[in-house]
Enzyme design. Structure first.
Site, PDB file in Angstrom:
ATOM      1  N   HIS A  77       0.816  -1.214   0.000  1.00 50.78           N
ATOM      2  CA  HIS A  77       0.000   0.000   0.000  1.00 50.78           C
ATOM      3  C   HIS A  77       0.853   1.269   0.000  1.00 50.78           C
ATOM      4  O   HIS A  77       0.540   2.233  -0.696  1.00 50.78           O
ATOM      5  CB  HIS A  77      -0.965   0.010   1.196  1.00 50.78           C
ATOM      6  CG  HIS A  77      -1.935  -1.140   1.177  1.00 50.78           C
ATOM      7  ND1 HIS A  77      -2.769  -1.426   2.225  1.00 50.78           N
ATOM      8  CD2 HIS A  77      -2.197  -2.085   0.229  1.00 50.78           C
ATOM      9  CE1 HIS A  77      -3.500  -2.498   1.923  1.00 50.78           C
ATOM     10  NE2 HIS A  77      -3.163  -2.915   0.724  1.00 50.78           N
ATOM     11  N   HIS A 233      -9.261  -1.826  -5.163  1.00 51.31           N
ATOM     12  CA  HIS A 233      -8.184  -2.152  -4.229  1.00 51.31           C
ATOM     13  C   HIS A 233      -7.174  -3.114  -4.859  1.00 51.31           C
ATOM     14  O   HIS A 233      -5.974  -3.031  -4.589  1.00 51.31           O
ATOM     15  CB  HIS A 233      -8.709  -2.731  -2.913  1.00 51.31           C
ATOM     16  CG  HIS A 233      -7.595  -2.920  -1.934  1.00 51.31           C
ATOM     17  ND1 HIS A 233      -7.054  -1.881  -1.206  1.00 51.31           N
ATOM     18  CD2 HIS A 233      -6.841  -4.013  -1.640  1.00 51.31           C
ATOM     19  CE1 HIS A 233      -6.041  -2.327  -0.486  1.00 51.31           C
ATOM     20  NE2 HIS A 233      -5.887  -3.619  -0.731  1.00 51.31           N
ATOM     21  N   ASP A 237      -3.154  -2.653  -5.062  1.00 52.49           N
ATOM     22  CA  ASP A 237      -2.161  -3.674  -4.700  1.00 52.49           C
ATOM     23  C   ASP A 237      -1.198  -3.944  -5.855  1.00 52.49           C
ATOM     24  O   ASP A 237       0.014  -4.047  -5.663  1.00 52.49           O
ATOM     25  CB  ASP A 237      -2.869  -5.002  -4.363  1.00 52.49           C
ATOM     26  CG  ASP A 237      -3.424  -5.020  -2.943  1.00 52.49           C
ATOM     27  OD1 ASP A 237      -3.017  -4.200  -2.116  1.00 52.49           O
ATOM     28  OD2 ASP A 237      -4.284  -5.892  -2.681  1.00 52.49           O
ATOM     29  N   HIS A 260      -1.061 -11.299  -5.293  1.00 53.46           N
ATOM     30  CA  HIS A 260       0.313 -10.860  -5.032  1.00 53.46           C
ATOM     31  C   HIS A 260       1.355 -11.769  -5.685  1.00 53.46           C
ATOM     32  O   HIS A 260       2.337 -11.285  -6.233  1.00 53.46           O
ATOM     33  CB  HIS A 260       0.568 -10.786  -3.528  1.00 53.46           C
ATOM     34  CG  HIS A 260      -0.216  -9.702  -2.864  1.00 53.46           C
ATOM     35  ND1 HIS A 260      -0.058  -8.374  -3.196  1.00 53.46           N
ATOM     36  CD2 HIS A 260      -1.166  -9.736  -1.916  1.00 53.46           C
ATOM     37  CE1 HIS A 260      -0.877  -7.648  -2.449  1.00 53.46           C
ATOM     38  NE2 HIS A 260      -1.562  -8.450  -1.672  1.00 53.46           N
TER      39      HIS A 260
HETATM   40 ZN   LIG Z   1      -4.035  -4.555  -0.307  1.00 55.35          ZN
END
Ligand SMILES: [Zn+2]
Length: 301
Positions: A77, A233, A237, A260
């Site tokens: 973030h 969001h 990321d 991720h």
């Molecule tokens: Zn996040």
């Protein structure tokens, strides 16, 4: 020509880590041109961990960096906020292992950077300009990058929840959309998965104040900041994870149900294959056209 930037003055905040619940004080300091983003553990004699791909540690629910056993957890973030505000160089001091989650979005970090002020440096900013497409697939997950004269992202999620389902969000970061359209989007989690995730020690610091809590049919802590806050969001990321390239991208990223691990896989594949990109500077205009991109050095295989 666009130049590198850092912050004008030191700023700080306190909070807890989402995963560890560890209390942490974070201080952001200006840094010299060419230094990039450097994390510094003031509780461990100032040990430094650079925000680059080679220090990526574990990526499941968050992106963490590790160097010689020293961990910096949940970096995405803040790194996203640095890209969104155009900060190339900064030192981030922490007195614990995880960054503060604050409200679960990048907005508090953006406000901190704005409070510090932004300082232009002399060194021209070199972008990583994509020359050839790269596509990665893993089951039904997909991430790709295509040549483009600006940095743009198109992200799709498909989450089995009445409020979410299939959502796509598309943004061109060159237009300064990050601050209004991406930074405020908060992380989210579901009440149903909560106990399992708590048992695994993944969300010890989670609360209604720092994430959107999904129930079976709705959310526990309305209102949403955007009707499609969830996919926004994911874009936040992704931008934070791609910051581990160490340079701003000129390319179009397309992601479908990635996470991720795939974000950072794209980063390491890009850095390994120098035929996919070249370093380029960009003329300092609001809407750079393709002709404004100047190639610094042709890369060979
Ligand atoms: Zn996040």
């Amino acid at each position: 020509m666009k130049r590198e930037q850092t912050i004008r003055a030191a700023v700080e905040c306190v909070g807890v880590g989402l995963h560890s619940a560890a209390p942490v004080r974070m201080r952001i300091l200006p840094a010299a041109a060419g230094s990039g983003i450097i994390f510094r553990r003031v509780d461990l004699d100032g040990f430094e961990v650079e925000a680059t791909s080679r220090n990526v540690a574990r990526v499941s629910y968050a992106t963490s960096l590790m160097k010689k056993g020293v961990l910096i957890s949940t970096t995405e973030h803040l790194l996203s906020a640095f890209i969104g505000t155009g900060i190339d160089n900064a030192i981030v001091e922490l007195d614990n292992l995880e960054l503060p989650i604050l409200d679960g979005s990048a907005r508090p970090f953006v406000e901190l950077i704005q409070k510090a002020g932004i300082r232009k440096q002399r060194r021209p900013r070199t972008h990583l300009r994509i020359c050839r497409e790269l596509e990665l697939r893993e089951g039904n997950k997909f991430i790709a990058v295509y040549p483009s004269s600006t940095y743009s992202v198109s992200y799709t999620i498909d989450f089995p929840h009445p409020l979410i389902g299939r959502e796509t969000f598309q943004v061109d970061l060159q237009d300064g959309n990050y601050l209004t359209d991406i930074a405020p989007a908060r992380t989210f989690g579901s009440r149903e998965d909560e106990q399992a995730m708590r048992n695994m020690g993944l969300i010890r610091g989670a609360s209604r104040e720092n994430c959107i809590v999904l129930t079976r049919k709705g959310i526990e802590n309305p209102p949403l900041r955007f009707q499609d806050e969830f996919v926004r969001h994911k874009v936040l990321d992704l931008i934070g994870d791609l910051a581990l390239l160490g340079k701003q991208i000129l390319g179009n990223i397309v992601a479908d149900r990635a996470g991720h691990a795939m974000h950072t896989a794209l980063v390491s594949r890009l850095l390994r294959d120098r035929t996919l990109w070249e370093e380029a500077t960009v003329e300092d205009e609001v809407h750079p056209a393709p002709s404004n991109v100047r190639v610094l050095a042709a890369q060979t295989a």
